[in-house]
Design a protein around this motif. Structure first.
Motif, mmCIF file in Angstrom:
data_model
loop_
_atom_site.group_PDB
_atom_site.id
_atom_site.type_symbol
_atom_site.label_atom_id
_atom_site.label_comp_id
_atom_site.label_asym_id
_atom_site.label_seq_id
_atom_site.Cartn_x
_atom_site.Cartn_y
_atom_site.Cartn_z
ATOM 1 N N GLN A 140 56.523 43.681 32.585
ATOM 2 C CA GLN A 140 55.441 44.657 32.733
ATOM 3 C C GLN A 140 54.970 44.662 34.173
ATOM 4 O OE1 GLN A 140 51.940 43.771 30.471
ATOM 5 N NE2 GLN A 140 50.956 45.741 30.925
ATOM 6 N N ASN A 141 54.900 45.836 34.766
ATOM 7 C CA ASN A 141 54.515 45.963 36.170
ATOM 8 C C ASN A 141 53.015 45.743 36.328
ATOM 9 O OD1 ASN A 141 54.167 46.630 38.846
ATOM 10 N ND2 ASN A 141 55.529 48.397 38.774
ATOM 11 N N LEU A 142 52.661 44.693 37.061
ATOM 12 C CA LEU A 142 51.252 44.372 37.309
ATOM 13 C C LEU A 142 50.837 44.719 38.739
ATOM 14 C CD1 LEU A 142 51.009 40.833 35.677
ATOM 15 C CD2 LEU A 142 50.535 43.037 34.614
ATOM 16 N N THR A 143 51.705 45.420 39.466
ATOM 17 C CA THR A 143 51.429 45.644 40.887
ATOM 18 C C THR A 143 50.121 46.389 41.104
ATOM 19 O OG1 THR A 143 53.801 45.706 41.313
ATOM 20 C CG2 THR A 143 52.349 46.591 43.027
ATOM 21 N N ARG A 149 42.842 44.500 41.602
ATOM 22 C CA ARG A 149 42.053 43.270 41.541
ATOM 23 C C ARG A 149 41.791 42.719 42.939
ATOM 24 N NH1 ARG A 149 44.516 38.490 38.093
ATOM 25 N NH2 ARG A 149 45.862 38.338 39.924
ATOM 26 N N GLU A 150 42.813 42.751 43.797
ATOM 27 C CA GLU A 150 42.620 42.270 45.164
ATOM 28 C C GLU A 150 41.622 43.148 45.907
ATOM 29 O OE1 GLU A 150 46.527 42.220 46.776
ATOM 30 O OE2 GLU A 150 47.121 40.351 45.763
ATOM 31 N N ALA A 151 41.708 44.477 45.672
ATOM 32 C CA ALA A 151 40.740 45.371 46.307
ATOM 33 C C ALA A 151 39.328 45.088 45.808
ATOM 34 C CB ALA A 151 41.120 46.829 46.030
ATOM 35 N N ARG A 154 38.094 41.992 47.421
ATOM 36 C CA ARG A 154 37.663 42.261 48.796
ATOM 37 C C ARG A 154 36.306 42.963 48.815
ATOM 38 N NH1 ARG A 154 43.172 43.638 49.407
ATOM 39 N NH2 ARG A 154 42.666 45.851 49.191
ATOM 40 N N GLN A 155 36.147 43.909 47.871
ATOM 41 C CA GLN A 155 34.863 44.603 47.793
ATOM 42 C C GLN A 155 33.741 43.636 47.424
ATOM 43 O OE1 GLN A 155 35.385 47.843 45.048
ATOM 44 N NE2 GLN A 155 36.717 49.000 46.432
ATOM 45 N N ASN A 156 34.044 42.710 46.475
ATOM 46 C CA ASN A 156 33.030 41.732 46.082
ATOM 47 C C ASN A 156 32.663 40.815 47.244
ATOM 48 O OD1 ASN A 156 32.850 42.703 43.479
ATOM 49 N ND2 ASN A 156 34.344 41.264 42.645
ATOM 50 N N LEU A 157 33.678 40.396 48.004
ATOM 51 C CA LEU A 157 33.410 39.549 49.164
ATOM 52 C C LEU A 157 32.565 40.295 50.197
ATOM 53 C CD1 LEU A 157 36.857 37.776 49.692
ATOM 54 C CD2 LEU A 157 34.748 36.740 48.878
ATOM 55 N N GLU A 158 32.904 41.583 50.402
ATOM 56 C CA GLU A 158 32.131 42.378 51.343
ATOM 57 C C GLU A 158 30.707 42.565 50.833
ATOM 58 O OE1 GLU A 158 30.991 44.778 54.569
ATOM 59 O OE2 GLU A 158 32.571 43.280 54.264
ATOM 60 N N LEU A 159 30.587 42.787 49.508
ATOM 61 C CA LEU A 159 29.255 42.946 48.925
ATOM 62 C C LEU A 159 28.458 41.653 49.063
ATOM 63 C CD1 LEU A 159 27.246 44.669 47.355
ATOM 64 C CD2 LEU A 159 28.323 43.892 45.239
#
Length: 340
Positions: A140-143, A149-151, A154-159
């Protein structure tokens, strides 16, 4: 007692699989299933050959039909091939289906090579003798999920960074507001309102535990003359000088407030009259030696009969007035009245 396993296929479906229509059913599923499917022939513990790949597999990782019959080790050299072989060998050794996540290179719809992630289910296929001859895999493609999830991370870290930054700003503002609410902007001594609040608390504590407490009132000699002769900027400079000497001369536990104009109020906790007198004289001498002015001071000690701060301050203020009448640049103090 061995439990009978419930059938997973109806008799009609089993019969269908034995017909040409059943073969068409399986082929249609194979060709149109959107996830990667593949069949690997097991030649040995670490020898695996590509038997079949569905169109989704060909599209996603760029394996073409000419790769059929190739060994995995030849087709995928390096770390990626090593990880694939390790998982295949693990499935053969376990003899049961396994799941694992893997990464690799795939070809996107634009023909660009991309790094992808898949969740792979590997199922061992046994012959009638119980020997594992093939491995059937579905990946199953999880890309997109991984990239999303990585984005999000990153948004959570920026927040979090923005929240931390904003919190620090608000704390700095609150600290500044607290200073503005409690401190005199010119001398950095407590303002009158906050000084009275602190002094009332100290008086209650002294009354509760019968502790010595002294109040010292002081003002700058001829301050009006300084303003008239040199201007208000010079007067402000003198106020800052005197406040600085007070901070440097008295203890950290002593409370200092600007009571109004050029008048300062100082509360000296847990100190009898004799000790407070020494502090006051030391302060008077320091002001005269380090500034361009002198000060007059009035000192009083808490009486057992004092019920309010005003009583203590009135006596200290009366002594200040006496010091001014007696020539300035001096200390006058109210003697402690023994209880009758």
């Amino acid at each position: 007692m061995r439990m009978e396993q419930a059938p997973t296929l109806t008799p009609d479906f089993l019969a269908l699989l034995d017909t040409h229509a059943g073969l068409h059913f399986v082929r249609t599923l194979w060709e149109h299933f959107p996830e990667r499917m593949f069949i690997i022939r097991v030649e040995g513990p670490e020898d695996f050959i590509i038997e079949a790949i569905n169109p989704a597999q060909q599209t996603s990782i760029g394996i073409a039909t000419q790769n059929l019959g190739q060994r995995i080790g030849d087709l995928l050299p390096g770390p990626i091939g090593h990880d694939v072989l390790r998982n295949y060998a693990r499935c053969v050794e376990a003899g049961t289906p396994i799941r694992y996540e893997e990464s690799g290179i795939f070809i996107d719809s634009d023909g660009t090579r991309q790094h992808g992630h898949w969740l792979t289910l590997l199922v061992p296929i046994k012959n009638q003798g119980g020997i594992i001859t093939h491995l059937f895999g579905v990946a199953q493609n999880l890309t997109e999920l991984r990239l999303a999830r990585e984005a999000l991370e990153r948004q959570n870290l920026e927040l979090e960074r923005r929240v931390t930054e904003r919190t620090a700003e608000l704390l700095a503002v609150n600290e500044r507001l607290a200073i503005l609410a409690t401190r005199d902007f010119l001398t950095d001594a407590y303002n009158r309102r906050h000084m009275v609040t602190l002094a009332e608390a100290e008086l209650r504590r002294a009354n509760r535990y019968d502790l010595p407490l002294c109040a010292l009132m002081l003002d700058i000699d001829d301050f009006k003359g300084i303003n008239d002769r040199c201007g208000h900027a010079a007067g402000d400079h003198v106020l800052r000088q005197v406040a600085k000497v007070i901070r440097e001369t008295l203890r950290d536990s002593d409370l200092v407030g600007r009571y109004g104009g050029d008048e300062f109020m100082i509360l000296i906790p847990e100190t009898p009259l004799a000790g407070a007198r020494e502090s006051a004289e030391r302060l008077r001498t320091a002001v005269q030696a380090t500034t361009s002015c002198s000060i007059s001071l009035g000192l009083a000690q808490r009486q057992a009969t004092d019920e309010s701060l005003d009583e203590l301050l009135s006596r200290a203020d009366a002594m200040l007035m006496l010091a001014k009448r007696n020539g300035r640049n001096r200390l006058e103090m109210a003697e402690l009245i023994a209880p009758g």
